[in-house]
Design an enzyme around this catalytic site. Structure first.
Site, PDB file in Angstrom:
ATOM      1  N   GLU A   1       0.817  -1.217   0.000  1.00 14.84           N
ATOM      2  CA  GLU A   1       0.000   0.000   0.000  1.00 14.84           C
ATOM      3  C   GLU A   1       0.852   1.268   0.000  1.00 14.84           C
ATOM      4  O   GLU A   1       0.530   2.247  -0.651  1.00 14.84           O
ATOM      5  CB  GLU A   1      -0.897  -0.024   1.238  1.00 14.84           C
ATOM      6  CG  GLU A   1      -1.966   1.015   1.179  1.00 14.84           C
ATOM      7  CD  GLU A   1      -2.770   1.048   2.470  1.00 14.84           C
ATOM      8  OE1 GLU A   1      -3.559   1.987   2.607  1.00 14.84           O
ATOM      9  OE2 GLU A   1      -2.594   0.161   3.320  1.00 14.84           O
ATOM     10  N   ASP A   2       1.971   1.230   0.739  1.00 17.73           N
ATOM     11  CA  ASP A   2       2.738   2.460   0.945  1.00 17.73           C
ATOM     12  C   ASP A   2       3.951   2.626   0.030  1.00 17.73           C
ATOM     13  O   ASP A   2       4.590   3.669   0.038  1.00 17.73           O
ATOM     14  CB  ASP A   2       3.232   2.529   2.414  1.00 17.73           C
ATOM     15  CG  ASP A   2       2.060   2.631   3.380  1.00 17.73           C
ATOM     16  OD1 ASP A   2       0.964   2.988   2.931  1.00 17.73           O
ATOM     17  OD2 ASP A   2       2.243   2.338   4.576  1.00 17.73           O
TER      18      ASP A   2
END
Length: 731
Positions: free
Chosen positions: A90-91
């Site tokens: 996600e990051d």
């Protein structure tokens, strides 16, 4: 600004990592330590420039989540790796495919389930509800997704201090709305209790501090009481040759508050503030007999309360919880709850689903109640066509329920949610039986569809091919399976009827020589006051609109002028209306405020209460207390419509508040109370009801006050009146 010491941070990170390996060591196989090290290094590299809101290095969060997964839930290597990598996709630029190449399919599937959805959502559906639904969909592949998600949420709640206030409220409400019930359903009682306590800590800080201080103050007295209580039992258990462990533990802060509110009592009046737990070390085949033998020993010393015996040893809860609970009277006249269980039962009670895997090969055979529930969730997900918020609502209804045990005519046991009806039972057996259910025989007696089942009922379903579901059936059912099947049938039926109605309308318009244009359809909708074309078709088919009443006059110019008012509003204008309010702080009570707002009746906030605003679709902004039950749901589901709010300092506004009062009855008491209310503090009273019984009175008083300070002063003065025992505010 604090200077960052990279060397000290590196040591801190390694300390957390080594602690994780220490807890994981007992179950590590051949290559496991290497895989964990690789996941740790990947995560360190991916998050190297990131920090949490608190300022600490981001990597400490995945490490903490992995630690919770191992130490508090009891998960293994795959889960540790997934927890360490859960934010990487996600990051950072790393893709799920890359995770799969490096760490295998299981880890990749779990991380895919944990990675939040990004993208556009229908306005009014909550992104959180969509995320939650996606996470649940992975339940059909791997329940570890949910368990790691709970570990992630628990760590976020433990470190919520560094978040801004509005974020604290949203995250805490969401936790209470979704994650605490989910932890409960998966049998993770310790995590569920901690999530509830942390929710209280951030939404009602004063109450949280008050109760925790009282628990701390009574700790030493409690310790002595427990020691005296268990000493004769310990002696007797040793004499019978039992291997055991006894400990006393206080109830959670949230459950104490729930009890205070539900029973309308004070902290001091709660009799079972703590429970004594006896854990036995016995082989599986002797478990039941051992638990009942210990029960017998306890009741030789202390008198049990027959209404408080709970046997979850013979019939475990649906989440797998097994234990024998009894409440007994101690020598000092206090009720004490005693829980009797074995080591295996205790591990399942503490670690829920993770412990089920461990005991899967114990030869007991069959599906556990928890697996049956998970299969039901899968079934519910596969057959659910509702939007995310509707789905969330359904899901929660099936999360937070007790069970009812009923039997088929052949004696098979079915476990249904509490309040389930004969119609729920029919759908549980088979959808087709549910759809054609006419009634039922419960214990040989004929009963209607809406009959509510009780433990031990034997149910036989009566069907007819002519029987069809109707809207009313939705009022009779509580199970998600029954609701979604009925809704599906009604949707399909409505669609078919709309098609018939459409054909009927086309024929009628041809007969009247009126073209079927959107303008003409709008005139018909305005004339019959229906919101959509589908509704118009449906009502024609069902006879609610008589086709003969569709006449040329409706389409004349005269009607056109009359109907322009009723034409449906454009979608864009509607969206503007909902979104039109900026998310800046709303100051309640200032004359300058041009916003239309009202105080919510469900929690009656007054100045001084911590509040938030919620944009409704029709009534402007609604002001709720942050502790309001309905507020939890709104903050959790409609984060985009929540507005920060505070009170103005103006004193001339008056707000309605409720005061509950209890005490010993005497002549002139009401007079004394009303004099304090109206004379000394210039408070207007709306209503007062006082009920007296056997020398004790209870009363509710509704008063208009300026703010919480004004209310607190009033409560203090009323508390000093002779004979008054307790005075408290109620919603």
């Amino acid at each position: 600004m604090n200077m960052i010491d990279p060397e000290a941070e590196r040591k801190e990170i390694l300390r957390h990592y080594r602690r994780l390996l220490r807890h994981a060591k007992p179950f590590l196989k051949d290559n496991d330590a290497k895989i964990i090290k690789k996941a740790f290094n990947t995560s360190v590299e991916a998050h190297k420039d990131m920090r949490r809101k608190s300022g600490e290095p981001y990597i400490l969060h995945p490490l903490a989540v992995a630690q919770i997964a191992v130490e508090e839930i009891g998960l293994g290597t795959t889960s540790i790796v997934a927890a360490l990598l859960h934010d990487v996709v996600e990051d950072t630029d790393m893709e799920v495919e890359e995770v799969e190449r490096e760490f295998g399919t299981s880890v990749a599937r779990i991380i895919e389930g944990l990675t939040k959805i990004s993208g556009v959502f229908d306005y009014g559906t909550s992104q959180q509800a969509e995320n939650f639904r996606k996470m649940l969909l992975t339940l059909s592949d791997d329940v570890r997704v949910i368990l790691i998600k709970l570990a992630d949420r628990l760590h976020n709640m433990r470190t919520l201090d560094s978040m801004p206030r509005h974020k604290q409220l949203k995250i805490a409400s969401e936790t209470m709305y979704l994650y605490a019930p989910l932890a409960h359903r998966l049998g993770l009682y310790a995590i569920k209790s901690e999530l509830e306590d942390l929710y209280l800590k951030y939404t009602d800080t004063d109450t949280y501090k008050d109760i925790s201080t009282k628990i701390r103050q009574t700790r030493s007295a409690r310790g002595k009481f427990i020691k005296d209580f268990i000493s004769p039992i310990e002696e007797e258990l040793r004499r019978h040759g039992f291997k055991f462990n006894i400990k006393g533990r206080p109830k959670s802060i949230y459950s104490i508050l729930k009890k205070i509110k539900k029973q309308n009592i004070t902290f001091e009046e709660i009799y079972d503030l703590f429970a004594i737990r006896i854990t036995l070390d016995v082989p599986l085949e002797h478990e039941k007999a051992a638990c009942w033998q210990v029960y017998s020993i306890i009741t030789d010393f202390y008198q049990p309360n027959p209404d408080r015996l709970r046997d979850w040893v013979n019939t475990p809860k649906a989440n797998g919880y097994e234990s024998l609970h009894t409440t007994v009277m101690s020598k000092s006249g206090q009720w004490v709850e005693v829980q009797i269980r074995t080591k295996r039962m205790d591990e399942i009670a503490e670690r829920g689903y993770a412990a089920h895997w461990k005991y899967k090969s114990d030869g007991s055979g069959g599906e556990s109640g928890l697996e049956m529930w998970i299969n039901k969730v899968r079934d519910m997900l596969e057959n659910n066509t509702a939007n995310a918020l509707e789905f969330m609502d359904e899901f929660r209804k099936n999360l937070f329920v007790e069970e009812v045990f009923v039997f088929t005519p052949k004696g098979e046991l079915l476990i249904l949610p509490d309040r389930a009806t004969a119609l729920d039972f029919a759908f549980e057996i088979h959808s087709e039986i549910g759809l054609h259910c006419l009634g039922a025989k419960v214990n040989q007696k004929l009963v209607p569809l809406s009959f509510r089942l009780r433990n031990g009922d034997q149910v036989e379903i009566l069907t007819s091919q002519k029987q069809k579901p109707n809207e009313e059936w939705l009022d009779y059912v509580v199970t998600s399976k029954a609701r979604s099947r009925i809704k599906e049938y009604l949707r399909e039926d409505r669609k078919n009827k709309s098609e018939q109605g459409k054909a009927m309308l086309e024929r009628r318009l041809v007969y009247l020589k009126v073209p079927e244009t959107q303008g003409n359809l709008n005139k018909l909708m305005a004339f019959f006051n229906v919101p959509t074309v589908q509704d118009l078709h449906y009502r024609i088919a069902t006879g609610h609109i008589d086709i003969k009443n569709i006449k040329e006059v409706i389409f004349s110019a005269q009607a056109e002028r009359g109907s322009s008012m009723l034409e449906p509003k454009s979608f864009d204008r509607e969206v503007q209306k909902i979104r039109g309010v900026t998310s800046d702080m709303l100051v309640i009570g200032e004359n300058t405020s041009n916003m239309n707002y009202k105080v919510a009746a469900c929690c009656n906030p007054i100045p001084g209460d911590e509040v938030f605003g919620f944009e409704t679709e029709e009534d402007g902004i609604e002001i709720h207390r942050t502790t309001c039950k309905k507020g939890i749901e709104l903050m959790s589901n409609y984060g985009n419509r929540i507005i920060k709010a505070k009170w103005t300092d103006q004193k001339e506004l008056a707000f309605l508040a409720g005061i509950r009062i209890k005490g010993t009855d005497r002549v002139g008491l009401v007079n004394d109370l009303t004099r304090i209310i109206s004379n000394s503090l210039r408070v207007n009273m709306r209503s007062i009801t006082i009920d007296s019984h056997d020398g004790i009175f209870e009363g509710n008083i509704m008063v208009f006050v300026n703010d919480t300070g004004h209310l607190d002063k009033l409560i203090q003065r009323m508390g000093k009146v002779t004979g008054v025992l307790t005075v408290e505010r109620f919603d």
